[in-house]
Design a protein around this motif. Structure first.
Motif, mmCIF file in Angstrom:
data_model
loop_
_atom_site.group_PDB
_atom_site.id
_atom_site.type_symbol
_atom_site.label_atom_id
_atom_site.label_comp_id
_atom_site.label_asym_id
_atom_site.label_seq_id
_atom_site.Cartn_x
_atom_site.Cartn_y
_atom_site.Cartn_z
ATOM 1 N N GLU A 27 0.851 -1.187 0.000
ATOM 2 C CA GLU A 27 0.000 0.000 0.000
ATOM 3 C C GLU A 27 0.888 1.238 0.000
ATOM 4 O O GLU A 27 2.017 1.206 0.481
ATOM 5 C CB GLU A 27 -0.895 0.009 1.237
ATOM 6 C CG GLU A 27 -1.932 -1.096 1.213
ATOM 7 C CD GLU A 27 -2.896 -0.993 2.388
ATOM 8 O OE1 GLU A 27 -2.778 -0.050 3.197
ATOM 9 O OE2 GLU A 27 -3.757 -1.869 2.486
ATOM 10 N N TYR A 28 0.383 2.314 -0.565
ATOM 11 C CA TYR A 28 1.163 3.545 -0.640
ATOM 12 C C TYR A 28 0.233 4.745 -0.591
ATOM 13 O O TYR A 28 -0.984 4.623 -0.719
ATOM 14 C CB TYR A 28 1.963 3.590 -1.950
ATOM 15 C CG TYR A 28 1.101 3.808 -3.159
ATOM 16 C CD1 TYR A 28 0.860 5.094 -3.642
ATOM 17 C CD2 TYR A 28 0.473 2.757 -3.792
ATOM 18 C CE1 TYR A 28 0.033 5.310 -4.725
ATOM 19 C CE2 TYR A 28 -0.361 2.957 -4.879
ATOM 20 C CZ TYR A 28 -0.570 4.236 -5.344
ATOM 21 O OH TYR A 28 -1.408 4.441 -6.413
ATOM 22 N N GLU A 29 0.819 5.896 -0.381
ATOM 23 C CA GLU A 29 0.119 7.172 -0.508
ATOM 24 C C GLU A 29 0.936 8.018 -1.466
ATOM 25 O O GLU A 29 2.148 7.849 -1.578
ATOM 26 C CB GLU A 29 0.010 7.877 0.842
ATOM 27 C CG GLU A 29 -0.956 7.180 1.784
ATOM 28 C CD GLU A 29 -1.319 8.052 2.969
ATOM 29 O OE1 GLU A 29 -1.671 9.227 2.760
ATOM 30 O OE2 GLU A 29 -1.239 7.549 4.085
ATOM 31 N N LYS A 43 3.440 2.497 2.661
ATOM 32 C CA LYS A 43 2.983 2.364 4.039
ATOM 33 C C LYS A 43 3.647 1.147 4.657
ATOM 34 O O LYS A 43 3.713 0.086 4.055
ATOM 35 C CB LYS A 43 1.467 2.195 4.080
ATOM 36 C CG LYS A 43 0.697 3.415 3.648
ATOM 37 C CD LYS A 43 -0.782 3.172 3.818
ATOM 38 C CE LYS A 43 -1.594 4.410 3.517
ATOM 39 N NZ LYS A 43 -3.019 4.190 3.795
ATOM 40 N N LYS A 45 3.490 -1.038 8.195
ATOM 41 C CA LYS A 45 2.746 -1.247 9.427
ATOM 42 C C LYS A 45 3.654 -0.968 10.625
ATOM 43 O O LYS A 45 4.752 -1.515 10.728
ATOM 44 C CB LYS A 45 2.216 -2.675 9.496
ATOM 45 C CG LYS A 45 1.287 -2.918 10.647
ATOM 46 C CD LYS A 45 0.665 -4.287 10.573
ATOM 47 C CE LYS A 45 -0.330 -4.459 11.697
ATOM 48 N NZ LYS A 45 -1.076 -5.688 11.586
#
Length: 73
Positions: A27-29, A43, A45
């Protein structure tokens, strides 16, 4: 040279993914600066666990305003 698809999808070069530790399914932003540069952040955790502990919260600043301020630096 990678190109943007009609669906606005981008393929990251394998070499860049290896250096950044990006793997399929991560996942990324992404963020866009005022100058138009795009930054991709994966991302992880627990990466920020405890990072902001003890820092006072300013409820008068929205999340968007805070992000905008950070991107100007």
């Amino acid at each position: 040279m990678p190109v943007v698809s009609q669906k606005r999808q981008v393929t990251l070069p394998l070499e860049q993914c290896e250096v950044a530790g990006i793997k399929p399914g991560d996942e990324y932003e992404s963020f866009v600066s005022r100058q138009g540069s795009i930054t991709i952040v994966t991302k992880r955790k627990g990466a920020a666990k405890g990072l902001l502990k003890g820092i006072p919260v300013n409820d008068k600043v929205s999340e968007d305003e805070s992000l905008e301020s950070a991107m100007q630096r």
